[in-house]
Design a protein around this motif. Structure first.
Motif, PDB file in Angstrom:
ATOM      1  N   LEU A  46       1.051  -1.516  -0.123  1.00  0.00           N
ATOM      2  CA  LEU A  46       0.236   0.042   0.055  1.00  0.00           C
ATOM      3  C   LEU A  46       0.640   0.920   0.358  1.00  0.00           C
ATOM      4  O   LEU A  46       0.402   2.112  -0.813  1.00  0.00           O
ATOM      5  CB  LEU A  46      -0.956   0.094   1.274  1.00  0.00           C
ATOM      6  CG  LEU A  46      -2.352  -1.322   1.160  1.00  0.00           C
ATOM      7  CD1 LEU A  46      -2.605  -0.948   2.042  1.00  0.00           C
ATOM      8  CD2 LEU A  46      -2.845  -0.942   0.379  1.00  0.00           C
ATOM      9  N   ALA A  47       2.270   0.879   0.878  1.00  0.00           N
ATOM     10  CA  ALA A  47       3.296   2.716   1.080  1.00  0.00           C
ATOM     11  C   ALA A  47       3.293   2.677  -0.552  1.00  0.00           C
ATOM     12  O   ALA A  47       4.069   3.688  -0.806  1.00  0.00           O
ATOM     13  CB  ALA A  47       4.261   2.100   1.778  1.00  0.00           C
ATOM     14  N   ALA A  50      -3.717   6.403  -1.407  1.00  0.00           N
ATOM     15  CA  ALA A  50      -4.164   7.616  -0.892  1.00  0.00           C
ATOM     16  C   ALA A  50      -5.255   8.123  -1.460  1.00  0.00           C
ATOM     17  O   ALA A  50      -6.095   8.547  -0.639  1.00  0.00           O
ATOM     18  CB  ALA A  50      -3.245   8.130  -1.296  1.00  0.00           C
ATOM     19  N   GLY A  51      -5.390   8.125  -2.469  1.00  0.00           N
ATOM     20  CA  GLY A  51      -6.728   8.615  -3.175  1.00  0.00           C
ATOM     21  C   GLY A  51      -8.135   8.436  -3.257  1.00  0.00           C
ATOM     22  O   GLY A  51      -9.009   8.179  -3.636  1.00  0.00           O
ATOM     23  N   ARG A  52      -7.831   6.550  -2.574  1.00  0.00           N
ATOM     24  CA  ARG A  52      -9.065   5.598  -2.689  1.00  0.00           C
ATOM     25  C   ARG A  52     -10.114   5.869  -1.718  1.00  0.00           C
ATOM     26  O   ARG A  52      -9.818   5.764  -0.501  1.00  0.00           O
ATOM     27  CB  ARG A  52      -8.698   4.110  -2.506  1.00  0.00           C
ATOM     28  CG  ARG A  52      -8.076   4.152  -4.393  1.00  0.00           C
ATOM     29  CD  ARG A  52      -7.823   2.380  -4.939  1.00  0.00           C
ATOM     30  NE  ARG A  52      -7.374   2.425  -5.963  1.00  0.00           N
ATOM     31  CZ  ARG A  52      -8.108   1.893  -6.685  1.00  0.00           C
ATOM     32  NH1 ARG A  52      -8.862   0.812  -6.074  1.00  0.00           N
ATOM     33  NH2 ARG A  52      -7.746   1.417  -8.120  1.00  0.00           N
ATOM     34  N   ARG A  53     -11.344   4.701  -1.746  1.00  0.00           N
ATOM     35  CA  ARG A  53     -11.807   5.315  -0.264  1.00  0.00           C
ATOM     36  C   ARG A  53     -12.054   3.329   0.389  1.00  0.00           C
ATOM     37  O   ARG A  53     -12.296   2.704   1.037  1.00  0.00           O
ATOM     38  CB  ARG A  53     -13.407   5.357  -0.512  1.00  0.00           C
ATOM     39  CG  ARG A  53     -13.145   7.019  -0.818  1.00  0.00           C
ATOM     40  CD  ARG A  53     -13.008   7.583  -0.292  1.00  0.00           C
ATOM     41  NE  ARG A  53     -13.484   9.263  -0.633  1.00  0.00           N
ATOM     42  CZ  ARG A  53     -14.692   9.876   0.152  1.00  0.00           C
ATOM     43  NH1 ARG A  53     -15.338   9.219   0.468  1.00  0.00           N
ATOM     44  NH2 ARG A  53     -14.528  11.102  -0.370  1.00  0.00           N
ATOM     45  N   SER A  54     -11.318   2.902  -0.366  1.00  0.00           N
ATOM     46  CA  SER A  54     -11.603   0.748   0.007  1.00  0.00           C
ATOM     47  C   SER A  54      -9.942   1.190  -0.068  1.00  0.00           C
ATOM     48  O   SER A  54      -9.097   1.244  -0.663  1.00  0.00           O
ATOM     49  CB  SER A  54     -12.801   0.554  -0.974  1.00  0.00           C
ATOM     50  OG  SER A  54     -11.505   0.290  -1.903  1.00  0.00           O
ATOM     51  N   THR A  55      -9.783  -0.404   0.303  1.00  0.00           N
ATOM     52  CA  THR A  55      -8.466  -1.361   0.175  1.00  0.00           C
ATOM     53  C   THR A  55      -8.363  -1.854   0.117  1.00  0.00           C
ATOM     54  O   THR A  55      -9.435  -3.421   0.184  1.00  0.00           O
ATOM     55  CB  THR A  55      -7.693  -1.292   2.062  1.00  0.00           C
ATOM     56  OG1 THR A  55      -7.119   0.108   2.025  1.00  0.00           O
ATOM     57  CG2 THR A  55      -6.658  -2.044   1.816  1.00  0.00           C
ATOM     58  N   VAL A  56      -7.757  -2.380  -1.628  1.00  0.00           N
ATOM     59  CA  VAL A  56      -7.821  -4.674  -1.287  1.00  0.00           C
ATOM     60  C   VAL A  56      -6.711  -4.502  -2.475  1.00  0.00           C
ATOM     61  O   VAL A  56      -5.602  -4.287  -3.159  1.00  0.00           O
ATOM     62  CB  VAL A  56      -8.683  -3.962  -3.067  1.00  0.00           C
ATOM     63  CG1 VAL A  56      -8.615  -6.064  -3.347  1.00  0.00           C
ATOM     64  CG2 VAL A  56      -9.827  -3.992  -2.976  1.00  0.00           C
TER      65      VAL A  56
END
Length: 587
Positions: free
Chosen positions: A341-342, A348-354
């Motif tokens: 992710l780093a 950074a601009g997303r509302r979700s994490t996959v």
């Protein structure tokens, strides 16, 4: 990450009335009123739980049918006790399996148990499990912590001549499975007065009814309360009403005369002090769950039914090793996911994490999703390779229905299931990118801004001058804590640093002062610990007053006990907010 502070309110008239009746600190009365306890009698029941407060098991719909069918089978037909692989399911199976073996007539071998394999069969009732029962000549399956949504499979069992009794606590669908009896207080027409039993709790009520019908001593059912309390703690059901009574007396048994399996887990966990619900949640439950995550959960039932302490310790050692393995996978997977992710400029601009890596262990992806939320606080999906497909877990943030977001992506999924806060999914590997984009679009369209910032629920303001042993002792009588009766969280305003320091690079050892507004005494200084708060240490170095959120706990060092603050969060004080004084808070 900054948190929104939400300070709860209580109706002043009710607080004043309750304080007049109880004659305890107003802050504690405020918390009781917030939790629906506003009269002397309600407070007495809350502070002094009684086994007499347990509800009559015969009030549960279909209890008569269930007991009649089991007694008809005992000693004559083969019975399979079937349960899920988590703490709730395995403890439920251990309780009922042991009870039926003990009171099953001349041939206890007619009773056996079955725990589905997490990865070969998945959650709940499986076709493989029913085929196992059919091949073994079982005529009755009693499912625990599962089965309420398994209508097709239970119909399949009926075609094979196998009856089903379903003991479950999950929300039923409109169409119920064709079982001979369904014990589930959440059925719309079930008159049972308490609706939030866990699966093991439903099993306990069945044992209680069976014991009564067999005219057995009361303790034949009550001996399982330590296992039921463990299930309540692990399954995150409310610790109020009947669950509070069960937890109270279950913890008493855990500390005074525990099941051999619990005793062995306590020994391996090196727990020396009196155990509380938090110990069951963070020390006992992970070791039990690790068996199903990393290997085979059948060993949990063997652990909790072992009559020989040495045998129990051997099984507990296997669970302990599974948990060590789980923690290693948990740590390495979390570190790899954070690194991915780093390095992702778009995240950074997303509302979700996959996130996805094919080598991650399927048993820890849900845990890792929760850890990523601690860092980024957004709906999160962690995926890995499982055979020829991609599989994983989703976890949500406060107030967001992640199941609905997953449902919106169904065109890309082979299968999915779950609830408001968590879900599991499978998909073809080539559809991973399309799923990621669709999930992001679904989350962005549905989520409210407040759900992207963690919320900190605060019960009441507690000035330092009110922090006394007498206050703490009454607070501790509110145990056991859990959902519906959480450990009180306090706020104190206008606090000054008086020598706090960073310890072990991540934590803060606090030394804090809050000025009093009376002339009789000088300032009060409190010690505290704040885990993972070192990043906010520069706020203390400004010298400005801070507001702190904390829980109150007792610290024992060299046989000396002192009250200390467990600081959860702090921020620069608002100049308009002054601490309450002793004149407004009776001691």
């Amino acid at each position: 990450m900054d948190k929104r502070w939400n300070i709860l309110q209580a109706e002043a008239g009710k607080v004043e009335s309750l304080q007049a009746a109880l004659r305890i600190n107003e802050v504690l009365c405020r918390i009781l009123v917030q939790r629906g306890i506003s009269t002397f009698n309600a407070a007495r029941s809350f502070f002094r739980p009684s086994l007499a407060d347990l509800h009559d098991p015969w009030q549960m719909k279909d209890m008569e049918k269930a007991v009649e069918r089991i007694l008809r089978a005992l000693g004559r037909e083969k019975i399979l006790v079937y349960g899920d692989y988590d703490v709730d399911g395995t403890t439920a199976v251990a309780c009922l399996y042991q009870f039926l073996r003990t009171h099953g007539g001349d041939d206890p071998t007619l009773v056996d148990f079955y725990i589905p394999h997490r990865y070969r069969e998945g959650y709940g009732v499986s076709r493989m499990g029913i085929d196992y029962a059919h091949a073994g000549g079982f005529k009755l399956i009693i499912s625990l912590d599962c089965g309420i949504k398994s209508g097709d499979l239970i119909a399949y069992a009926a075609e094979l001549g196998i009856d089903f009794i379903v003991c479950d606590h999950h929300l039923p669908d409109m169409e119920l499975p064709p079982a001979v009896a369904i014990l589930n207080p959440k059925q719309v027409d079930c008159p049972y007065p308490y609706k939030d039993l866990c699966g093991c709790g439903v099993g306990f009520k069945l044992i209680t009814a069976l014991a009564q019908r067999l005219e057995l001593p009361e303790n034949e059912a009550l001996q399982y309360l330590d296992l039921v309390a463990t299930a309540i703690a692990a399954d995150i059901v409310p610790v109020d009403g009947e669950n509070r009574v069960i937890s109270y007396f279950g913890l008493k048994k855990v500390n005074e005369a525990p099941n051999n399996g619990i005793r062995a887990l306590i020994q391996l966990s090196d727990l020396q002090k009196e155990l509380k619900m938090t110990n069951l949640v963070f020390m006992i439950a992970p070791r039990v769950n690790a068996a199903g995550r990393m290997d085979d959960a059948r060993k949990v039932v063997h652990l909790f039914t072992a009559t020989d302490p040495a045998e129990a310790l051997a099984y507990a050692s296997q669970l302990h090793a599974d948990n060590t393995d789980r923690k290693e996978h948990d740590y390495t997977t979390t570190e790899e996911a954070l690194a991915l992710l780093a390095a992702d400029a778009d995240h950074a601009g997303r509302r979700s994490t996959v996130v996805y890596q094919p080598h991650w262990h399927k048993g820890v992806v849900g845990i890792v999703a929760s850890r990523l939320i601690e860092r980024y606080y957004r709906p999160t999906v962690v995926l890995t390779q499982s055979g020829a497909i991609v599989a994983g877990s989703a976890r949500s943030v406060n107030g967001f229905n992640v199941y609905e977001a997953i449902h919106a992506c169904r065109e890309y999924l082979l299968g999915y299931g779950g609830h408001f806060a968590a879900a599991g999914i499978t998909m073809e590997p080539e559809l991973l990118g399309a799923f990621r984009d669709k999930f992001e679009a679904a989350v962005a369209a549905m989520i409210q801004p407040d759900s992207l910032t963690p919320e900190l629920i605060i019960d009441a303001e507690l000035p330092f001058e009110n922090i006394r042993s007498s206050f703490y002792n009454i607070q501790e009588q509110m145990q056991p804590f859990g959902p519906g009766n959480t450990q009180p969280v306090y706020v104190a305003y206008g606090v000054l640093d008086r020598g706090s320091r960073i310890v072990k690079e991540q934590h803060i050892r606090f030394k804090l002062q809050q000025e009093r507004f009376t002339l009789q005494q000088g300032p009060i200084i409190m010690d505290g610990i704040g885990f993972g708060l070192a990043g906010k240490f520069p706020l203390l170095q400004t010298g400005a007053p801070v507001d702190i959120v904390f829980t109150l706990e007792e610290n024992e060092w060299h046989n000396q006990k002192n009250l200390q603050l467990k600081v959860i969060d702090f921020r620069i004080s608002s100049s308009s907010r002054l601490p309450m004084t002793s004149s407004t808070l009776p001691g």
